[in-house]
Scaffold this motif. Structure first.
Motif: not given
Length: 165
Positions: A67-79, A94-103
């Motif tokens: 979860w923490g890793e997901f939040l950090r990745e969101l912070r780096s990708r969300q304009p 939510p498309r950014i969240g889906a892209a993180i999981f797929a990546d």
């Protein structure tokens, strides 16, 4: 009809948040993992359902692990950052969240993701589930996790269970 059989250490059926997290962590732990999802996106309520304003994330103690890793990745990708919501401490596309999981899934060579499939039959020996049959393939695994929203594998195997609250 193709009837291929795959083998794995871990099979996870269900690409929601829990199933995706379980598959990623199993693969990161070096297990040969197969994730089968009904839909072509991963993350369930955090992505496809558009519930991208989670509650309870104001405490840093909750921002650990995947979860923490997901939040950090969101912070780096969300304009524009994550601080755009009045109903939660943060929100994101939510498309950014889906892209993180797929990546994350694509980055793991020992994690094979198959989408667009639903389980049809449970295979077993005595009291042990050993595999799951889908329309055009079967997966046999040492560990099988039901990551579906409503316990689809448990119902197919006629294993007593309850879901919900």
């Amino acid at each position: 009809m193709i009837n291929q059989t795959y083998t794995a250490d871990v099979l996870v059926v269900g690409g929601g948040t829990g199933g995706t997290a379980a598959a990623i962590q199993a693969a990161r732990s070096k297990a040969k993992t197969i994730l089968v999802s009904e839909f072509p996106w991963l993350g369930g309520m955090l992505t496809s359902a558009g519930v991208s304003v989670p509650d309870g994330n104001e405490l840093e103690a909750f921002q650990t692990g995947l979860w923490g890793e997901f939040l950090r990745e969101l912070r780096s990708r969300q304009p524009g950052g994550l601080d755009n919501s009045w109903v939660s401490f943060f929100s994101y596309d939510p498309r950014i969240g889906a892209a993180i999981f797929a990546d994350w899934v694509r980055e793991l060579p020992n994690l094979h993701w198959i989408s667009g499939k639903v389980p049809l039959e449970i295979l077993g020996q005595a009291d042990c589930v050993t595999g799951v049959r889908f329309a055009d393939f079967t997966v046999k695994a040492k560990i099988i996790l039901d990551g579906t929203e409503l316990g689809d594998l448990l119902a197919l195997a006629e294993i007593p269970h309850r879901w919900g609250w």
